[in-house]
Design a protein around this motif. Structure first.
Motif, mmCIF file in Angstrom:
data_model
loop_
_atom_site.group_PDB
_atom_site.id
_atom_site.type_symbol
_atom_site.label_atom_id
_atom_site.label_comp_id
_atom_site.label_asym_id
_atom_site.label_seq_id
_atom_site.Cartn_x
_atom_site.Cartn_y
_atom_site.Cartn_z
ATOM 1 N N ARG A 54 9.104 -3.006 -3.876
ATOM 2 C CA ARG A 54 8.294 -1.870 -3.393
ATOM 3 C C ARG A 54 8.791 -0.581 -3.838
ATOM 4 O O ARG A 54 8.452 0.520 -3.082
ATOM 5 N N THR A 55 9.250 -0.400 -5.144
ATOM 6 C CA THR A 55 9.621 0.732 -5.865
ATOM 7 C C THR A 55 8.299 1.183 -6.775
ATOM 8 O O THR A 55 7.910 0.704 -7.288
ATOM 9 N N ASN A 56 8.111 2.627 -6.581
ATOM 10 C CA ASN A 56 7.275 3.416 -7.206
ATOM 11 C C ASN A 56 7.957 4.487 -8.181
ATOM 12 O O ASN A 56 8.713 5.197 -7.535
ATOM 13 N N LEU A 57 7.861 4.475 -9.327
ATOM 14 C CA LEU A 57 8.489 4.999 -10.408
ATOM 15 C C LEU A 57 7.805 5.857 -11.181
ATOM 16 O O LEU A 57 6.997 5.469 -11.911
ATOM 17 N N THR A 58 8.074 7.352 -10.951
ATOM 18 C CA THR A 58 7.295 8.401 -11.712
ATOM 19 C C THR A 58 8.448 9.143 -12.721
ATOM 20 O O THR A 58 9.522 9.118 -12.628
ATOM 21 N N VAL A 59 7.971 9.268 -13.923
ATOM 22 C CA VAL A 59 8.609 9.940 -14.824
ATOM 23 C C VAL A 59 7.903 11.086 -15.135
ATOM 24 O O VAL A 59 6.864 11.412 -15.155
ATOM 25 N N LEU A 60 8.969 12.271 -15.297
ATOM 26 C CA LEU A 60 8.421 13.661 -15.403
ATOM 27 C C LEU A 60 9.292 14.292 -16.726
ATOM 28 O O LEU A 60 10.292 14.259 -17.050
ATOM 29 N N SER A 61 8.225 15.128 -17.491
ATOM 30 C CA SER A 61 8.903 15.742 -18.661
ATOM 31 C C SER A 61 8.012 17.087 -18.795
ATOM 32 O O SER A 61 7.051 17.279 -18.445
#
Lengths: 254, 343
Positions: A54-61
């Motif tokens: 149940r992991t939610n992964l956001t990537v930001l740049s």
């Protein structure tokens, strides 16, 4: 678990460039990619996601519009969501500015863990991660080569000079900067890339995010000093080889 | 700028297992230059447990004031404890500038401290000069290919010094330094240091070799390492080394790694093959006697610290070297390798 991974878009290391005042101008063809340490931080996050369902992964740049390319690649590798903080790349924002922007957006997003590379591959300052942690009031651990999550507890190893390692325990939320190791980043999958193509990253204009005034200013960019003779051998490969061997023999090195 | 006459530049000393790191004398050299340019007084601080003798050593060698900060619970370097302790102590020390090493330790505490103090942050400083509007600090940027000059526009300053760039003052007895012991309760750390484990050790013969042939990512593929092995074979005492990416890729074991987190070597001859020249690598080899760099990137940073620069594809140049060297020094050995030799 909610994970944020901060990645930087860099030029390929071999890209040629020219210096104009305090600006670095790349020569075409422009080839950009995710900085290698950031890509490894993303890989670590994806491995956590593989283990913890149940992991939610956001990537930001942060950067100008082409930054969307690295966000799409991250989605292709398996990130769930992409956030683009839109900002000009000239003059390059200072690390404190980047940290303040990211903190301004990330505050209130309930992340448990933030990962980023131990340093950007090109500027090699290693500052944004720890500064971001300072803004959030979280403990940073830098140069991490191993991490395990157990409930709300993190067990990490960080690498020091000469390969010595420190083992640390800390609670979530936390920020870790990832050092390179044997894990290599995965390739994007076709299905993820197709999904990424249709996904529009959430765009946040940096102009609307609070940041302190710059505390340093780049006043000059120049070619580095030559610290040694730097004799450039000319000619064909065979001629260069011949010349080098002669020089080594003159110095009794061969 | 607002640095008053009695403001200080404070060096935060590195130490481990009861010993001061050699980099401290380079930090002191940088602080000395800053003191002259900025009109500051140099001081130093050592944080940990049982650090008074270390503070004494610095005071004796440099003649400056040194704080021995006994931090409860800080038996070994712990970045969070160090950062919190410094944030608490620095204002009382009238620190206009804080100097640490651009090392895995310095990089753990310095940027967060700068953010906390709202200080200018100058990472990886390699030189400084007095500009018309104040000091300018130089560092390498963009893959080590560019020299960048930074001018702080706020105070205080937090800077990390690139190891190997400020010549350490020779050891001596400057005398008359003063040690002040400060006792601090355990800072409110959220991370807990459990243990420090020694590295696997480097025994790829790097330290003993007179010649080191080193591979960078520019080698392209693991198979090309064979060319480097054969190149090393031309010399009587040679070892094969690699940059961190090459070891991460598993092309060479970590025992072969040269650089910040690997071995530091200074052979008579260092041949850098396909190495970009990032500072993390070059701190481990810049003391080599004679440096030859081979890369097909004409702007590679490694060329700035090489004695001889060769812009060429390794897979073309090394075979040319092998062929000519064999033909010259010992034609028989080449013959010996030919298949179908009678006998």
């Amino acid at each position: 678990m909610r994970i944020l991974v901060c990645i930087k878009q860099v030029w390929e290391p071999e890209s040629l460039f020219d210096l104009q005042g305090t600006e670095l101008r790349p020569r075409p063809p422009l080839r950009r990619k995710v900085g290698s340490y950031d890509e490894l931080a993303l890989e670590e996050a994806l491995r956590l996601k593989d283990r913890l369902p149940r992991t939610n992964l956001t990537v930001l740049s942060v950067g100008p519009p082409p930054v969307v390319d690295v966000l799409r690649r991250a989605l292709g590798m398996g990130a769930d969501r992409a956030v683009h903080i839109l900002a000009p790349d000239q003059p390059p924002p200072r690390p404190a500015t980047l940290a303040a922007w990211i903190a301004a957006w990330a505050q209130g997003q309930n992340f448990d863990l933030i990962l980023t590379g131990v340093m950007s591959e090109d500027a090699m300052q290693g500052a944004v991660g720890p500064m971001l942690a300072a803004h959030l009031g979280w403990p940073p651990v830098t140069s991490v080569v191993s991490l395990k999550v157990d409930g709300h507890a993190l067990a990490v190893e960080r690498e020091m000079e000469g390969g010595r390692r420190q083992r640390l325990a800390l609670p979530l939320p936390a920020l870790l900067t990832v050092q390179s190791g044997p894990n290599q980043p995965r390739y994007p999958t076709l299905s993820n890339l197709l999904r990424a193509k249709k996904t529009t990253p959430l765009t946040v204009d940096a102009a609307g995010l609070a940041a302190p005034p710059d505390r340093e200013k780049v006043v000059a960019l120049t070619p580095p000093e030559k610290r040694r003779a730097g004799l450039v051998l000319e000619g064909s490969a065979a001629q260069k080889a011949e010349r080098l061997l002669a020089m080594l023999r003159e110095r009794a090195l061969l | 700028m607002s640095a008053g006459a009695k403001s200080r530049v404070v060096v935060v000393a590195e130490h481990s297992q009861g010993r001061l790191s050699p980099v401290n004398w380079e930090l002191m050299a940088c602080a000395g230059q800053m003191a002259r340019v900025l009109g500051l007084e140099v001081a130093a601080a050592v944080l940990g447990q049982g650090v008074e003798p270390l503070a004494g050593e610095i005071a004796q060698r440099t003649g400056v004031k040194v704080w021995a900060v006994e931090v409860e619970g800080m038996a070994a370097f712990h970045g969070e404890a160090q950062r919190l302790a410094l944030a608490q102590l620095l204002p009382a020390w009238r620190a206009q500038a804080v100097v640490g090493a651009h090392s895995t330790s310095g990089l753990d505490w310095a940027p967060g401290l700068a953010a906390r103090l709202e200080a200018a942050y100058l990472p990886g400083v390699e030189g400084l000069s007095a500009g018309p509007e104040g000091p300018r600090f130089s560092r390498t940027a963009h893959y080590g290919k560019v020299r960048e000059e930074l001018a702080p526009t706020a105070w205080p300053l937090v800077l990390t010094v690139q190891p190997g760039t400020f010549p350490a003052a020779p050891p001596g007895e400057a005398g008359h330094g003063e040690v002040e012991v400060v006792r601090l309760p355990a800072p409110p750390c959220r991370s807990q240091l459990l243990e420090v484990v020694d590295g696997a050790g480097t025994d790829a013969g790097l330290g003993r070799a007179k010649v080191v042939v080193a591979a960078g990512r520019g080698v392209g593929q693991a198979e090309n390492l064979e060319l480097l092995r054969r190149l090393a074979g031309l010399f009587s005492s040679a070892a094969l080394a690699g940059s961190r990416p090459v070891c991460d890729l598993g092309w060479l074991g970590y025992g072969h790694q040269v650089g910040l987190t690997g071995a530091t070597v200074s052979p008579s001859l260092y041949i850098a093959c396909g190495i970009s020249g990032a500072r993390q690598h070059t701190v481990g080899m810049q003391g080599s006697g004679f440096i030859v760099a081979i890369s097909n990137d004409p702007q590679a940073a490694i060329f700035n610290l090489a004695d001889v620069c060769i812009v060429e594809d390794l897979t073309v140049l090394i075979p040319a070297l092998l062929e000519q060297a064999s033909g010259y020094s010992d034609p028989a050995s080449l013959q010996g390798d030919l298949p179908g030799r009678p006998g």
